[in-house]
Design an enzyme around this catalytic site. Structure first.
Site, PDB file in Angstrom:
ATOM      1  N   SER A  19       0.364  25.774   8.577  1.00  0.00           N
ATOM      2  CA  SER A  19       0.704  24.458   9.105  1.00  0.00           C
ATOM      3  C   SER A  19      -0.076  23.386   8.359  1.00  0.00           C
ATOM      4  CB  SER A  19       0.372  24.368  10.600  1.00  0.00           C
ATOM      5  OG  SER A  19       1.171  25.224  11.376  1.00  0.00           O
ATOM      6  N   SER A  67       5.955  22.959  11.995  1.00  0.00           N
ATOM      7  CA  SER A  67       4.712  23.311  11.303  1.00  0.00           C
ATOM      8  C   SER A  67       4.032  22.117  10.658  1.00  0.00           C
ATOM      9  CB  SER A  67       4.986  24.360  10.216  1.00  0.00           C
ATOM     10  OG  SER A  67       5.557  25.520  10.761  1.00  0.00           O
ATOM     11  N   SER A  69       4.481  18.620  11.852  1.00  0.00           N
ATOM     12  CA  SER A  69       4.544  17.413  12.692  1.00  0.00           C
ATOM     13  C   SER A  69       3.405  17.461  13.706  1.00  0.00           C
ATOM     14  CB  SER A  69       5.904  17.316  13.397  1.00  0.00           C
ATOM     15  OG  SER A  69       6.951  17.362  12.447  1.00  0.00           O
ATOM     16  N   LYS A  70       2.185  17.449  13.179  1.00  0.00           N
ATOM     17  CA  LYS A  70       1.017  17.740  14.005  1.00  0.00           C
ATOM     18  C   LYS A  70      -0.104  16.730  13.751  1.00  0.00           C
ATOM     19  CE  LYS A  70       1.999  22.715  13.412  1.00  0.00           C
ATOM     20  NZ  LYS A  70       1.957  23.326  14.735  1.00  0.00           N
ATOM     21  N   CYS A 104      -2.804  24.791  18.412  1.00  0.00           N
ATOM     22  CA  CYS A 104      -2.237  25.281  17.148  1.00  0.00           C
ATOM     23  C   CYS A 104      -3.264  26.192  16.511  1.00  0.00           C
ATOM     24  CB  CYS A 104      -1.897  24.131  16.206  1.00  0.00           C
ATOM     25  SG  CYS A 104      -1.329  24.696  14.579  1.00  0.00           S
ATOM     26  N   ASN A 106      -3.053  27.855  13.722  1.00  0.00           N
ATOM     27  CA  ASN A 106      -3.187  27.638  12.284  1.00  0.00           C
ATOM     28  C   ASN A 106      -4.115  26.471  11.981  1.00  0.00           C
ATOM     29  OD1 ASN A 106      -1.508  29.532  10.620  1.00  0.00           O
ATOM     30  ND2 ASN A 106       0.057  28.885  12.056  1.00  0.00           N
ATOM     31  N   SER A 310       9.757  28.047  17.466  1.00  0.00           N
ATOM     32  CA  SER A 310       8.811  26.949  17.632  1.00  0.00           C
ATOM     33  C   SER A 310       9.577  25.637  17.634  1.00  0.00           C
ATOM     34  CB  SER A 310       7.777  26.954  16.506  1.00  0.00           C
ATOM     35  OG  SER A 310       6.845  25.904  16.668  1.00  0.00           O
ATOM     36  N   HIS A 315      10.436  29.920  13.429  1.00  0.00           N
ATOM     37  CA  HIS A 315       9.282  29.557  12.614  1.00  0.00           C
ATOM     38  C   HIS A 315       9.372  30.237  11.254  1.00  0.00           C
ATOM     39  CE1 HIS A 315       5.024  29.105  11.452  1.00  0.00           C
ATOM     40  NE2 HIS A 315       5.000  28.107  12.322  1.00  0.00           N
ATOM     41  N   MET A 319       3.116  31.441  14.118  1.00  0.00           N
ATOM     42  CA  MET A 319       2.096  30.571  14.650  1.00  0.00           C
ATOM     43  C   MET A 319       0.826  31.386  14.903  1.00  0.00           C
ATOM     44  SD  MET A 319       5.356  30.224  15.814  1.00  0.00           S
ATOM     45  CE  MET A 319       5.539  30.601  17.550  1.00  0.00           C
ATOM     46  N   GLY A 320      -0.332  30.745  14.667  1.00  0.00           N
ATOM     47  CA  GLY A 320      -1.590  31.457  14.880  1.00  0.00           C
ATOM     48  C   GLY A 320      -1.803  31.839  16.325  1.00  0.00           C
TER      49      GLY A 320
END
Length: 395
Positions: A19, A67, A69-70, A104, A106, A310, A315, A319-320
Site C-alpha cells: 500500500s 491500496s 487511498s490512505k 492498515c 501494510n 477491499s 485486492h 492486506m496486512g
C-alpha cells in the site's frame, strides 16, 4: 470574488508493504484537523482527491484504489511504554467519507521508519547499525504493533534485497509483530476473537443462500468462506472478479450478512458507510496458478489459496491485517481456513494471493474453551516516495 490561497501542509508520501499513503505528523495539521471530526475528514478527502465521480483521483494524491487511498496521522504516544500513536484513515474513492473502523497492516510497516525520521524516538535509541524496535499504539483498534526497523549508518535503511510479492522492486526487510491482535468488537465479548463463539457459522445471505463462514476478529474483522461455495477456485485475479458486476454484488451481500452476524452493523444500510471492515475472503486448498506479474505459483509452494475483497474490489495482493486474520484462523483447527490448509495445528502458513505468496505466523492458545491469539508476525518493507508539503485548497 477573492479566492484564498492553498494550504501548505508538511507531509510524507510513503509505501508500506503493498500500500501507499500520505503521512502526517499530528502537530503539522491545521488546528481544526488535529482533532477527530468533519474538519479532519474534509481535509484528508481533499488531500486524496475524494470524492471523485470519475474514479481517478486526478486532483489529489490518491491512486483510486483501496491500496492507494490512505492517510496516516502519527504523534508522540499518549500510552505508557509506547513510542507513537498511529491513526489510519481509509478514504473512500467516489463517496464523501473516511472510514476509521480498522487498521492498515501494510502501512503499519511504514509507521516505524516515519516515527524515526520524524524525530519521535530519542537519538540514544538509534544504533549506528542494527535494528530498532518502534513500539506503536494503533489508535483505531487499540492494539500494540512492534515495528523492527533496520538501521545503517545511524539512519533508517530503506534499500535492500528483500522482495515482497505485489511490490515491483526490492527494499529492506521490516518485521512486524502484532501483539494480542484479536478484538472483541461487535459480538459476545466472552467469545473472544470468534464473535459468535463458533469456528464455523451457517450464514444466511439474502439472494445468495446459506453457506458456511468463519467469522473472526483478529487483525481486522474478516468473513471467510470457501471458494467452492461461490463457484470459484481461489486462483482468481482481479479482472475475473472486478469485471463481474453480478459476482461483486453477491460478494458484497455476503460481507453485509457477515457484518450483521458479527454485530459490527445493526442494519444492512450501515454497510455503505463501513466499507473498510469487515473484509470478505475466500479460501481454497493449494492449487497452482499464474500470478498477476506472470510469475508461476506451484501448488507445492503454498498451504492454501486466499483471495480478499477491499472496498468492494478484489485486492491486488493481500492486506496486512487480513494476513493476520488468515494466520490466526489457520492456526485454529476446525476453521474454514485451517481446513483449506489441510487441517491440524500450525504456527506458520504460506498462502497464495493474486500477486504471489506470503508467509505469516500466529501464536494461538485455547483457555477455558476460548481461543486467543498472542501475536502474529510477518515481514514487509517500506520506503519514502516523496517528502515536503502537500497543497490543498481551503476546506
Amino acid at each position: 470574488m477573492p479566492f484564498l490561497p492553498q494550504l501548505r501542509i508538511p507531509a510524507t508520501y510513503m509505501r508500506g508493504g503493498t500500500s501507499k499513503g500520505v503521512f502526517f505528523r499530528l502537530e503539522d495539521l491545521p488546528p481544526p484537523a488535529q482533532v477527530p471530526g468533519p474538519a479532519r475528514d474534509a481535509l484528508l478527502m481533499r488531500v486524496i482527491g475524494s470524492p471523485d465521480p470519475y474514479g481517478k483521483h486526478t486532483d489529489g494524491m490518491g491512486g483510486a484504489t483501496s491500496s492507494t487511498s490512505k492517510c496516516v496521522i502519527v504523534s508522540p504516544s499518549t500510552r505508557p511504554d509506547h513510542d507513537v500513536d498511529y491513526l489510519y484513515g481509509q478514504v473512500a474513492i467516489d463517496s464523501a467519507f473516511v472510514d476509521w473502523s480498522g487498521n492498515c497492516g501494510n502501512l503499519s510497516t511504514a509507521v516505524g521508519p516515519f516515527a524515526i525520521m520524524s524525530g519521535y524516538l530519542p537519538a540514544a535509541r538509534i544504533p549506528e547499525s542494527g535494528t530498532v524496535t518502534v513500539r506503536v499504539w494503533q489508535a483505531n483498534i487499540g492494539k500494540t504493533i512492534l515495528v523492527h526497523v533496520p538501521i545503517s549508518n545511524g539512519q533508517v535503511q530503506e534499500t535492500g534485497d528483500f522482495m515482497l510479492d505485489g511490490v515491483a522492486f526490492p527494499a529492506a526487510e521490516i518485521v512486524l509483530e502484532f501483539l494480542d491482535p484479536a478484538d472483541d468488537e461487535g459480538g459476545d465479548a466472552t467469545a473472544g476473537m470468534f464473535p459468535t463463539g463458533q469456528l464455523v457459522d451457517r450464514l444466511e445471505v439474502p439472494g445468495v443462500g446459506t453457506l458456511e463462514a468463519t467469522l473472526i476478529n483478529a487483525g481486522i474483522p474478516t468473513v471467510f468462506v470457501e471458494a467452492s461455495a461461490l463457484g470459484l477456485d481461489g486462483t482468481e485475479l482481479q479482472p475475473a472478479v472486478n469485471d463481474n458486476p453480478a459476482l461483486l454484488a453477491r460478494l458484497e451481500a455476503i460481507r453485509v450478512a457477515g457484518a450483521l452476524r458479527m454485530g459490527l452493523i445493526r442494519t444492512p444500510e450501515e454497510a455503505a458507510t463501513r466499507q473498510h471492515t469487515p473484509k470478505l475472503a475466500w479460501v481454497a486448498p493449494p492449487r497452482g496458478y499464474q500470478a498477476a506479474s506472470g510469475k508461476p505459483i506451484a501448488a507445492s509452494d503454498i498451504d492454501l489459496n486466499v483471495r480478499a475483497m477491499s472496498m468492494g474490489k478484489l485486492h491486488h495482493a493481500m492486506m496486512g491485517t487480513a494476513s493476520v486474520a488468515i494466520a490466526t484462523a489457520a492456526a485454529v483447527p476446525g476453521t474454514l481456513v485451517n481446513r483449506a490448509a489441510g487441517g491440524g495445528q500450525r504456527d506458520v502458513v504460506r498462502f497464495g494471493h493474486p500477486s504471489g505468496t506470503l508467509r505469516v505466523g500466529a501464536s494461538v492458545r485455547q483457555v477455558d474453551g476460548r481461543w486467543t491469539v498472542t501475536r502474529a508476525v510477518m515481514s514487509r518493507s517500506a520506503r519514502v516516495l516523496m517528502e515536503g508539503w502537500v497543497r490543498v485548497p481551503p476546506v
